[in-house]
Design a protein around this motif. Structure first.
Motif, mmCIF file in Angstrom:
data_model
loop_
_atom_site.group_PDB
_atom_site.id
_atom_site.type_symbol
_atom_site.label_atom_id
_atom_site.label_comp_id
_atom_site.label_asym_id
_atom_site.label_seq_id
_atom_site.Cartn_x
_atom_site.Cartn_y
_atom_site.Cartn_z
ATOM 1 N N LEU A 50 52.348 42.144 42.113
ATOM 2 C CA LEU A 50 50.947 41.530 41.754
ATOM 3 C C LEU A 50 50.882 40.517 40.465
ATOM 4 C CD1 LEU A 50 49.366 45.288 41.529
ATOM 5 C CD2 LEU A 50 49.337 43.692 43.382
ATOM 6 N N HIS A 51 49.762 39.739 40.596
ATOM 7 C CA HIS A 51 49.782 38.790 39.444
ATOM 8 C C HIS A 51 49.707 39.570 38.175
ATOM 9 C CE1 HIS A 51 48.937 36.001 42.611
ATOM 10 N NE2 HIS A 51 47.784 36.728 42.773
ATOM 11 N N VAL A 52 50.495 39.028 37.226
ATOM 12 C CA VAL A 52 50.748 39.732 35.796
ATOM 13 C C VAL A 52 49.723 39.333 35.011
ATOM 14 C CG1 VAL A 52 52.477 40.367 34.087
ATOM 15 C CG2 VAL A 52 53.125 40.192 36.531
ATOM 16 N N THR A 53 48.655 40.026 34.837
ATOM 17 C CA THR A 53 47.357 39.574 34.179
ATOM 18 C C THR A 53 47.047 41.052 33.425
ATOM 19 O OG1 THR A 53 45.789 40.591 35.815
ATOM 20 C CG2 THR A 53 46.751 38.200 36.144
ATOM 21 N N ALA A 54 46.252 40.631 32.545
ATOM 22 C CA ALA A 54 45.391 41.783 31.754
ATOM 23 C C ALA A 54 44.880 42.791 32.664
ATOM 24 C CB ALA A 54 44.512 41.303 30.704
ATOM 25 N N GLU A 55 44.229 42.552 33.786
ATOM 26 C CA GLU A 55 43.680 43.359 34.728
ATOM 27 C C GLU A 55 44.731 44.105 35.273
ATOM 28 O OE1 GLU A 55 42.869 40.020 34.525
ATOM 29 O OE2 GLU A 55 41.222 40.468 33.272
ATOM 30 N N THR A 56 45.871 43.595 35.798
ATOM 31 C CA THR A 56 46.734 44.122 36.437
ATOM 32 C C THR A 56 47.441 45.193 35.574
ATOM 33 O OG1 THR A 56 47.166 42.556 38.014
ATOM 34 C CG2 THR A 56 49.131 44.061 37.641
ATOM 35 N N ALA A 57 47.512 44.979 34.033
ATOM 36 C CA ALA A 57 48.179 45.833 33.184
ATOM 37 C C ALA A 57 47.460 47.008 32.873
ATOM 38 C CB ALA A 57 48.155 44.969 31.753
ATOM 39 N N ASN A 339 42.938 29.286 40.301
ATOM 40 C CA ASN A 339 42.221 30.210 39.401
ATOM 41 C C ASN A 339 43.520 31.032 38.516
ATOM 42 O OD1 ASN A 339 43.415 31.617 41.542
ATOM 43 N ND2 ASN A 339 41.497 33.077 41.657
ATOM 44 N N LEU A 340 44.391 31.116 39.147
ATOM 45 C CA LEU A 340 45.373 31.966 38.268
ATOM 46 C C LEU A 340 46.360 30.970 37.554
ATOM 47 C CD1 LEU A 340 45.761 34.678 40.650
ATOM 48 C CD2 LEU A 340 45.726 35.318 38.444
ATOM 49 N N ALA A 341 46.708 29.721 38.068
ATOM 50 C CA ALA A 341 47.312 28.741 37.345
ATOM 51 C C ALA A 341 46.786 28.155 36.208
ATOM 52 C CB ALA A 341 47.885 27.735 38.356
ATOM 53 N N ALA A 343 43.556 29.099 35.194
ATOM 54 C CA ALA A 343 42.551 29.952 34.266
ATOM 55 C C ALA A 343 43.463 31.467 34.355
ATOM 56 C CB ALA A 343 41.318 29.885 34.758
ATOM 57 N N GLU A 344 42.483 32.289 34.150
ATOM 58 C CA GLU A 344 42.942 33.774 33.929
ATOM 59 C C GLU A 344 42.620 34.921 35.149
ATOM 60 O OE1 GLU A 344 42.165 35.412 29.767
ATOM 61 O OE2 GLU A 344 41.284 33.423 29.666
ATOM 62 N N GLY A 345 42.592 33.983 36.567
ATOM 63 C CA GLY A 345 42.203 34.838 37.475
ATOM 64 C C GLY A 345 40.838 35.531 37.618
ATOM 65 N N HIS A 346 40.573 36.253 38.227
ATOM 66 C CA HIS A 346 39.314 36.944 38.455
ATOM 67 C C HIS A 346 38.991 37.827 37.105
ATOM 68 C CE1 HIS A 346 39.824 35.887 42.402
ATOM 69 N NE2 HIS A 346 39.825 36.699 43.128
ATOM 70 N N PRO A 347 37.892 37.841 36.928
ATOM 71 C CA PRO A 347 37.411 38.595 35.684
ATOM 72 C C PRO A 347 37.521 40.185 35.895
ATOM 73 C CG PRO A 347 35.848 37.050 36.282
ATOM 74 C CD PRO A 347 36.698 37.017 37.191
ATOM 75 N N VAL A 350 35.540 42.602 38.423
ATOM 76 C CA VAL A 350 35.604 42.619 39.936
ATOM 77 C C VAL A 350 37.003 43.587 40.183
ATOM 78 C CG1 VAL A 350 34.015 41.105 40.604
ATOM 79 C CG2 VAL A 350 36.410 40.379 40.133
ATOM 80 N N MET A 351 38.148 42.946 39.149
ATOM 81 C CA MET A 351 39.203 43.569 39.417
ATOM 82 C C MET A 351 39.277 45.210 39.284
ATOM 83 S SD MET A 351 40.893 40.942 40.585
ATOM 84 C CE MET A 351 42.477 41.826 40.895
ATOM 85 N N ASP A 352 38.360 45.663 38.611
ATOM 86 C CA ASP A 352 38.096 47.108 38.344
ATOM 87 C C ASP A 352 38.009 47.878 39.499
ATOM 88 O OD1 ASP A 352 37.589 49.136 37.072
ATOM 89 O OD2 ASP A 352 35.579 49.100 36.962
ATOM 90 N N SER A 354 38.762 46.444 42.881
ATOM 91 C CA SER A 354 39.957 46.301 43.557
ATOM 92 C C SER A 354 41.232 47.154 43.105
ATOM 93 C CB SER A 354 40.311 44.845 43.448
ATOM 94 O OG SER A 354 39.475 43.810 43.409
ATOM 95 N N PHE A 355 41.310 47.337 41.636
ATOM 96 C CA PHE A 355 42.473 48.129 41.422
ATOM 97 C C PHE A 355 42.014 49.526 41.371
ATOM 98 C CE2 PHE A 355 44.441 44.279 39.144
ATOM 99 C CZ PHE A 355 45.135 43.984 40.029
ATOM 100 N N ALA A 356 40.990 50.103 41.371
ATOM 101 C CA ALA A 356 40.406 51.484 41.614
ATOM 102 C C ALA A 356 41.067 51.587 43.127
ATOM 103 C CB ALA A 356 38.909 51.667 41.591
#
Ligand code: ADE
Length: 417
Positions: A50-57, A339-341, A343-347, A350-352, A354-356
Motif C-alpha cells: 500500500l502507499h506508505v503514508t500516515a494513513e496507511t500507518a 496526489n501521492l508524488a 502531495a500526501e495522498g488523500h486526507p 476518507v482513508m479512515d 477505506s481502511f476500515a
C-alpha cells in the motif's frame, strides 16, 4: 526485524504525522479498540503493498492491535513518506520496505521481501502482490487465506482473472464498498489531485481551462473540486451515460482532439493507457501541463514524448519540461499518481473508511477461512452501512431512523393513491 527505509532518524517526525492523521480516523480508532480486545487476527501474517503514508500507518496499527504480524511495502515507487516509513520501523516495530523514488528493481525487491514473510492475507493497491503470487511465486498460493484489493484498477485486473479462471486466491474488492469509492475516489482524489498540482506548480487554477479525462468517481470529484477553484472544467469521457452526467452536472464535454487545442491543464483519471497520446501533445498549446491521478503511469504516453522531445529538464520538483516541436509541455510527477508524488495522498478523513473496509475484510477472511471460495467478494450492505454510521458518529452527526410504519410502507405494495 527486516526493513529497508531511507533514514531512521526521520522517525520522530513520522510519528507526529501518524498521530496527526489518526485524529481524523475515528472509525479506525473504534475498530482498533475492538481489535485490541478481541484479537481477531491473532498470529495471522499480513503482507501489504500500500502507499506508505500516515494513513496507511494507522491501518497497520489497527491490524497489529488485532494480533497480526505485518510486513509492508510501497504501492508505488513515488508515494512513500520517508518519515512515516522510518517511524513504522523504529517506533512501531513494523517490517517496512519502502524508499521514495526507488527504481523498478528495488520496487520488486520490496514486493518480494513482503512475500518472503509468507503472508496468509495480502493487501494490495493495484494487484501487484497478487500478480507476483500468480506468476513467480505460485508455490505460496496454498498459504493464502485471501487478499484484499484497494483500487479500481486492481479490481479490473482481478475480475479479468476471475473471468479467465486464472484467479487462484479468494479476493475482497474493498473498492466496491460505497464507503470506499464514493468518498475516497470522489472527495479524496478530487482534493488530493488538486493539492498535488498546486504544490508542484504553485499555479492559479481560477480561469484555467482544466481538462479532466475520465468521469468515474475520481473524475467526478476532480471536476467538481477544480470548478470550486474557479477553473473552466472540460470533461473527456467515452461512456455516453457518464458523458451525459457530466453535461448535466454543468461541465463542457468534448472529444480529446477538440480539448487539446484549448486546455491549459490536463489530468487523466481513467485507468486506461495512452489517454494522452503523443499525437495529442503535438497539438497542445505551448506550456500545457499534464498530470495523472490514475493508478498506473500508463495514461500519458511519456516514453513516446521522451523519444520525440528535443530536450528535457527538471524546472521544479515534480515538474519536467519537454521541448516538443518548439513548444513546452510540462509533465508533473513523471506521470505517476500526482496526489501521492507531489502531495500526501488523500486526507485521513476518507482513508479512515477505506481502511476500515480493509481491516474488516481481513477479519472476514480469518473468520471464514475454512469456507472462503476462490472468487471476488464485496462487502455486505449491512457492514457498509455500519461503517458509514460509525463515521457519522465520529463526526458527531446523528441521523433519523424510519418509524415502524415507514419501514412497513417501504416493503409493501398494497397502499396506493
Ligand atoms: N491512496 C490515496 N491516498 C492515500 C493515502 N493517503 N494513504 C494511502 N493510500 C492512499
Amino acid at each position: 526485524m527486516k526493513h529497508d527505509v531511507k533514514d531512521l532518524s526521520l522517525a520522530a517526525q513520522g510519528k507526529l504525522k501518524i498521530e496527526w492523521a489518526g485524529r481524523s480516523m475515528g472509525v479506525l480508532k473504534l475498530l482498533g479498540k475492538r481489535f485490541a480486545k478481541e484479537k481477531p487476527l491473532r498470529g495471522i501474517t499480513i503482507g501489504a503493498c500500500l502507499h506508505v503514508t500516515a494513513e496507511t500507518a494507522n491501518l497497520m496499527l489497527v491490524l497489529k492491535a488485532g494480533g497480526a504480524n505485518l510486513a509492508l511495502c510501497a504501492g508505488n515507487p513515488l508515494s512513500t513518506q520517508e518519515d512515516v516509513a522510518a517511524s513504522l520501523v523504529k517506533d512501531y516495530d513494523i517490517s517496512t520496505f519502502a524508499i521514495k523514488g526507488e527504481d523498478t528493481k528495488t520496487y520488486y525487491k520490496h514486493l518480494n521481501a513482503v512475500l518472503d514473510t509468507h503472508p496468509q492475507i495480502t493487501m494490495d493497491d493495484g494487484a501487484d502482490l497478487v500478480s507476483l503470487l500468480h506468476t513467480e511465486r505460485k508455490k505460496q498460493i496454498p498459504e493464502l487465506i485471501g487478499s484484499n484489493e484497494e483500487t479500481t484498477t486492481g479490481i479490473i485486473r482481478l475480475r479479468a482473472m476471475e473471468k479467465d479462471k486464472a484467479l487462484k486466491i479468494p479476493v475482497f474488492a474493498v473498492n466496491d464498498s460505497d464507503t470506499k469509492h464514493m468518498f475516497d475516489n470522489r472527495y479524496g482524489t478530487g482534493q488530493s489531485t488538486l493539492d498535488g498540482i498546486m504544490r508542484a506548480t504553485n499555479m492559479l487554477l481560477a480561469g484555467k481551462k482544466f481538462v479532466v479525462c475520465g468521469y468515474g468517481w475520481c473524475g467526478r470529484g476532480l471536476a467538481s473540486r477544480a470548478r470550486g477553484m474557479g477553473a473552466h472544467v472540460i470533461v473527456i469521457e467515452v461512456d455516453p451515460i457518464k458523458a451525459l452526467e457530466a453535461v448535466m452536472d454543468g461541465f463542457s464535454v468534448m472529444r480529446m482532439r477538440d480539448a487539446i487545442k484549448i486546455g491549459d491543464i490536463f489530468v487523466t483519471v481513467t485507468g486506461d493507457k495512452n489517454v494522452i497520446a503523443l499525437s495529442h501533445m503535438l497539438n497542445m498549446k505551448d506550456g500545457a501541463i499534464l498530470a495523472n491521478s490514475g493508478h498506473f503511469d500508463v495514461e500519458i504516453a511519456i516514453s513516446d514524448l521522451s523519444k520525440k522531445a528535443k530536450a528535457k529538464r527538471k524546472v521544479r520538483p515534480y515538474v519536467d519540461e519537454y521541448i516538443l516541436e518548439g513548444k513546452r509541455i510540462y509533465i508533473l510527477g513523471e506521470g505517476r499518481l500526482i496526489n501521492l508524488a507531489a502531495a500526501e495522498g488523500h486526507p485521513a478523513d476518507v482513508m479512515d473508511m477505506s481502511f476500515a473496509n480493509q481491516a474488516l475484510a481481513a477479519e472476514f477472511f480469518v473468520k471464514n477461512k475454512d469456507n472462503v471460495k476462490v472468487k471476488v467478494y464485496s462487502i455486505s450492505k449491512k457492514m457498509d452501512s455500519e461503517i458509514a454510521r460509525l463515521k457519522l458518529a465520529a463526526m458527531g452527526i446523528t441521523i433519523d431512523r424510519l418509524t415502524r410504519e415507514q419501514k412497513k410502507y417501504l416493503t409493501s405494495w398494497q397502499e396506493g393513491t
